[in-house]
Design an enzyme around this catalytic site. Structure first.
Site, PDB file in Angstrom:
ATOM      1  CE  LYS A  42      -2.904  -2.364   3.360  1.00  0.00           C
ATOM      2  NZ  LYS A  42      -3.297  -2.362   4.805  1.00  0.00           N
ATOM      3  CD  GLU A  98       8.017  -1.340  -3.611  1.00  0.00           C
ATOM      4  OE1 GLU A  98       7.356  -0.619  -2.837  1.00  0.00           O
ATOM      5  OE2 GLU A  98       8.133  -2.564  -3.441  1.00  0.00           O
ATOM      6  CG  ASP A  99       6.665   2.377   0.151  1.00  0.00           C
ATOM      7  OD1 ASP A  99       7.177   1.384  -0.397  1.00  0.00           O
ATOM      8  OD2 ASP A  99       6.032   2.293   1.215  1.00  0.00           O
ATOM      9  CG  ASP A 102      14.580  -2.362   4.374  1.00  0.00           C
ATOM     10  OD1 ASP A 102      15.772  -2.134   4.580  1.00  0.00           O
ATOM     11  OD2 ASP A 102      13.794  -2.680   5.282  1.00  0.00           O
ATOM     12  CG  PHE A 151      10.347   1.419  11.516  1.00  0.00           C
ATOM     13  CD1 PHE A 151      10.350   0.035  11.534  1.00  0.00           C
ATOM     14  CD2 PHE A 151       9.204   2.075  11.067  1.00  0.00           C
ATOM     15  CE1 PHE A 151       9.233  -0.685  11.115  1.00  0.00           C
ATOM     16  CE2 PHE A 151       8.084   1.371  10.645  1.00  0.00           C
ATOM     17  CZ  PHE A 151       8.098  -0.011  10.666  1.00  0.00           C
ATOM     18  CB  VAL A 152      11.397   5.863   7.153  1.00  0.00           C
ATOM     19  CG1 VAL A 152      12.767   6.430   7.419  1.00  0.00           C
ATOM     20  CG2 VAL A 152      11.484   4.757   6.130  1.00  0.00           C
ATOM     21  NE  ARG A 164      -0.482   1.861   5.279  1.00  0.00           N
ATOM     22  CZ  ARG A 164       0.475   1.014   4.901  1.00  0.00           C
ATOM     23  NH1 ARG A 164       1.483   1.440   4.171  1.00  0.00           N
ATOM     24  NH2 ARG A 164       0.434  -0.262   5.254  1.00  0.00           N
TER      25      ARG A 164
HETATM   26  C1  PRP Z   1       7.626  -2.354   1.946  1.00  0.00           C
HETATM   27  C2  PRP Z   1       7.907  -1.569   0.660  1.00  0.00           C
HETATM   28  C3  PRP Z   1       8.446  -2.603  -0.275  1.00  0.00           C
HETATM   29  C4  PRP Z   1       9.164  -3.549   0.655  1.00  0.00           C
HETATM   30  C5  PRP Z   1      10.614  -3.209   0.640  1.00  0.00           C
HETATM   31  O1  PRP Z   1       6.339  -2.886   1.876  1.00  0.00           O
HETATM   32  O2  PRP Z   1       6.745  -0.959   0.152  1.00  0.00           O
HETATM   33  O3  PRP Z   1       7.429  -3.265  -0.986  1.00  0.00           O
HETATM   34  O4  PRP Z   1       8.628  -3.367   1.968  1.00  0.00           O
HETATM   35  O5  PRP Z   1      11.340  -4.101   1.434  1.00  0.00           O
HETATM   36  P1  PRP Z   1      12.548  -4.981   0.884  1.00  0.00           P
HETATM   37  O6  PRP Z   1      13.382  -4.098  -0.021  1.00  0.00           O
HETATM   38  O7  PRP Z   1      13.292  -5.355   2.139  1.00  0.00           O
HETATM   39  O8  PRP Z   1      12.003  -6.165   0.177  1.00  0.00           O
HETATM   40  P2  PRP Z   1       5.567  -3.465   3.142  1.00  0.00           P
HETATM   41  O9  PRP Z   1       5.784  -4.934   3.201  1.00  0.00           O
HETATM   42  O10 PRP Z   1       5.933  -2.662   4.355  1.00  0.00           O
HETATM   43  O11 PRP Z   1       4.032  -3.238   2.752  1.00  0.00           O
HETATM   44  P3  PRP Z   1       3.128  -1.906   2.711  1.00  0.00           P
HETATM   45  O12 PRP Z   1       3.676  -1.030   1.604  1.00  0.00           O
HETATM   46  O13 PRP Z   1       1.760  -2.410   2.397  1.00  0.00           O
HETATM   47  O14 PRP Z   1       3.223  -1.222   4.056  1.00  0.00           O
END
Ligand code: PRP
Length: 178
Positions: A42, A98-99, A102, A151-152, A164
């Site tokens: 999301k 992507e947001d 990581d 943690f952002v 959010r």
């Molecule tokens: C976050 C983000 C990426 C992923 C990155 O999603 O949006 O999809 O984690 O992590 P990585 O590089 O370690 O694979 P999240 O699982 O937090 O879901 P959300 O966007 O629904 O909060």
């Protein structure tokens, strides 16, 4: 609302300016084409909504939801699709939105999965990157900002589904990041 957070990492004006720059780059690179922007739910919803309104070439939108197995804060690298694309991407110019990147494991999986569907091209555009956490070797063509290993939250990013809707990006206060 800013007052609650002593560690604002990216201010609202900085986000707006960078989103415009990224949109200008994408508009230039995709001149004469019709890219399909794939928002990864999301967290990327706000970024995608702002970005797409600044892009000047015709483009289409689609959405995908994925989850990694393992704990909430540590990706295992095994990703499952919760919601797949509606569109057939064969022959399309796809841009994954992507947001945050990581470990990079989610994006690495998405490149593989979408790449197997015979698109013309697949690139990625992420608002944030945490290079210090990288486990997968991925290349993201469009990146907004580098952030430290904290943690952002905000502008789409959550802590247990909260925060959010902040207009800026902040580090979660350390007492909450247990
Ligand atoms: C976050 C983000 C990426 C992923 C990155 O999603 O949006 O999809 O984690 O992590 P990585 O590089 O370690 O694979 P999240 O699982 O937090 O879901 P959300 O966007 O629904 O909060």
């Amino acid at each position: 609302m800013t007052k609650e957070f002593d560690e604002v990492l990216v201010r609202e004006e900085e986000i707006r300016a960078r989103v415009s720059e990224l949109a200008a780059e994408i508009s230039r690179d995709y001149e004469g084409r019709n890219p399909l922007l794939v928002c990864i739910l999301k967290g990327a919803v706000f970024f995608m909504a702002d970005l797409v309104r600044e892009i000047s070439v015709p483009c289409e939108l689609d959405f995908m939801a994925v989850a990694s197995y393992g704990s909430a804060t540590d990706s295992s690298g095994v990703v499952r699709i919760l919601k797949d694309l509606d569109a057939n991407i064969e022959g399309r110019d796809v841009i994954i939105i992507e947001d945050i990147i990581d470990t990079g494991l989610t994006l690495s999986y998405l490149f593989k999965n979408l790449g197997a569907r015979n698109p013309a091209t697949v690139e990625a555009c992420a608002l944030l990157t945490k290079p210090s956490r990288r486990k997968a070797d991925i290349s993201c063509k469009y990146v907004g900002f580098e952030v430290p290993d904290r943690f952002v939250i905000g502008y789409g990013l959550d802590y247990r589904e909260d925060y959010r809707n902040l207009r800026f990006i902040a580090a979660l206060p350390e007492e909450k990041d247990e």
